[in-house]
Design an enzyme around this catalytic site. Sequence first.
Site, PDB file in Angstrom:
ATOM      1  N   LYS A  13      91.663 163.559  18.813  1.00 14.07           N
ATOM      2  CA  LYS A  13      90.469 164.065  18.113  1.00 14.07           C
ATOM      3  C   LYS A  13      89.324 164.366  19.088  1.00 14.07           C
ATOM      4  CE  LYS A  13      89.001 159.480  16.463  1.00 14.07           C
ATOM      5  NZ  LYS A  13      89.455 158.844  17.698  1.00 14.07           N
ATOM      6  N   ARG A  88      83.624 154.614  11.572  1.00  9.66           N
ATOM      7  CA  ARG A  88      84.916 153.969  11.729  1.00  9.66           C
ATOM      8  C   ARG A  88      85.118 152.839  10.716  1.00  9.66           C
ATOM      9  NH1 ARG A  88      85.530 155.179  17.589  1.00  9.66           N
ATOM     10  NH2 ARG A  88      87.523 154.478  18.348  1.00  9.66           N
ATOM     11  N   ARG A 122      97.331 157.609  29.048  1.00  4.81           N
ATOM     12  CA  ARG A 122      96.021 158.223  29.206  1.00  4.81           C
ATOM     13  C   ARG A 122      95.313 157.729  30.473  1.00  4.81           C
ATOM     14  NH1 ARG A 122      92.601 158.647  23.788  1.00  4.81           N
ATOM     15  NH2 ARG A 122      91.883 156.538  24.138  1.00  4.81           N
ATOM     16  N   ARG A 155      91.331 153.226  31.155  1.00  5.87           N
ATOM     17  CA  ARG A 155      90.220 152.521  30.516  1.00  5.87           C
ATOM     18  C   ARG A 155      90.662 151.117  30.147  1.00  5.87           C
ATOM     19  NH1 ARG A 155      88.402 156.511  25.764  1.00  5.87           N
ATOM     20  NH2 ARG A 155      88.687 154.581  24.610  1.00  5.87           N
ATOM     21  N   ARG A 166      93.430 147.687  18.857  1.00  7.78           N
ATOM     22  CA  ARG A 166      92.754 148.889  18.339  1.00  7.78           C
ATOM     23  C   ARG A 166      93.511 149.497  17.167  1.00  7.78           C
ATOM     24  NH1 ARG A 166      92.159 152.449  23.379  1.00  7.78           N
ATOM     25  NH2 ARG A 166      91.009 153.924  22.108  1.00  7.78           N
TER      26      ARG A 166
HETATM   27  P1  AMP Z   1      86.637 155.679  21.491  1.00  5.56           P
HETATM   28  O1  AMP Z   1      86.241 156.263  22.789  1.00  5.56           O
HETATM   29  O2  AMP Z   1      86.182 156.514  20.320  1.00  5.56           O
HETATM   30  O3  AMP Z   1      88.099 155.358  21.408  1.00  5.56           O
HETATM   31  O4  AMP Z   1      85.858 154.294  21.344  1.00  5.56           O
HETATM   32  C1  AMP Z   1      86.054 153.248  22.270  1.00  5.56           C
HETATM   33  C2  AMP Z   1      85.514 151.930  21.726  1.00  5.56           C
HETATM   34  O5  AMP Z   1      84.114 152.056  21.462  1.00  5.56           O
HETATM   35  C3  AMP Z   1      86.114 151.488  20.411  1.00  5.56           C
HETATM   36  O6  AMP Z   1      87.359 150.827  20.563  1.00  5.56           O
HETATM   37  C4  AMP Z   1      85.017 150.538  19.910  1.00  5.56           C
HETATM   38  O7  AMP Z   1      85.023 149.319  20.614  1.00  5.56           O
HETATM   39  C5  AMP Z   1      83.753 151.291  20.328  1.00  5.56           C
HETATM   40  N1  AMP Z   1      83.349 152.220  19.252  1.00  5.56           N
HETATM   41  C6  AMP Z   1      83.329 153.577  19.301  1.00  5.56           C
HETATM   42  N2  AMP Z   1      82.920 154.104  18.138  1.00  5.56           N
HETATM   43  C7  AMP Z   1      82.667 153.053  17.318  1.00  5.56           C
HETATM   44  C8  AMP Z   1      82.245 152.927  15.971  1.00  5.56           C
HETATM   45  N3  AMP Z   1      82.007 154.002  15.212  1.00  5.56           N
HETATM   46  N4  AMP Z   1      82.105 151.675  15.461  1.00  5.56           N
HETATM   47  C9  AMP Z   1      82.319 150.588  16.208  1.00  5.56           C
HETATM   48  N5  AMP Z   1      82.765 150.626  17.468  1.00  5.56           N
HETATM   49  C10 AMP Z   1      82.931 151.839  18.037  1.00  5.56           C
END
Ligand code: AMP
Length: 209
Positions: A13, A88, A122, A155, A166
Amino acid sequence: MKLIFLGPPGSGKGTQAKILSNNVNIPQISTGDLFRENIKNKTELGIKAQSFMDQGYLVPDEVTNGMAKERLERNDCESGYILDGYPRTIPQAKFLDTVQNIDKVVNFELNEEEVVKRISGRRTCKTCGEMFHLMFKKPQKEGICDKCSNGLIQRPDDAPESVKVRLEVYKKQTEPLIEFYKDQGKILNVSALSSIDEIASKVKEVLEL
Ligand code: AMP
């Protein structure tokens, strides 16, 4: 055009949000990127978010909602945006409904086996954040970013133990959003199994662009 891109981790996404953002000239707002930026700059918000993120847990709603609201109020969001990774949770979606009018939600569908395969391959540039994949989007030089020539890393939250967390978090807290937005008549499903280009065309098609 105010859009949400929804989907499990690794569904692409973020990649698709970047492509559409360039095509239609509206910003991609990734809460994950905003948190990572705060961590890099050692801000108070970053310090609060880091331990949750590294373990694969969600950052608490009040912290995330405050950060998202502030970002969406900036001028560049006036004519629209693509939310990537926000909301989320149901409380986040309910909060968002009180501050913004979302037009459509694109839901990227991907099975669990594929999710694990994709995330484990990744790699991310530690300097500019560009993403690569050992199978699907190899860098020209192993371990080096094509864009800025700095080193690629995995990461911390893409490590196997965090990926498992996750996925569980996604199923329990994020998947219910599909029903939430279905009830609002906003969901557009797109299979995330094809190539990046094919998915990008499909996204344009469902959004009638
Ligand atoms: P992402 O890069 O979108 O995969 O986000 C990485 C991490 O950031 C997630 O696993 C959460 O720990 C935190 N995170 C990102 N977006 C949110 C959200 N909307 N609510 C809570 N935690 C978030």
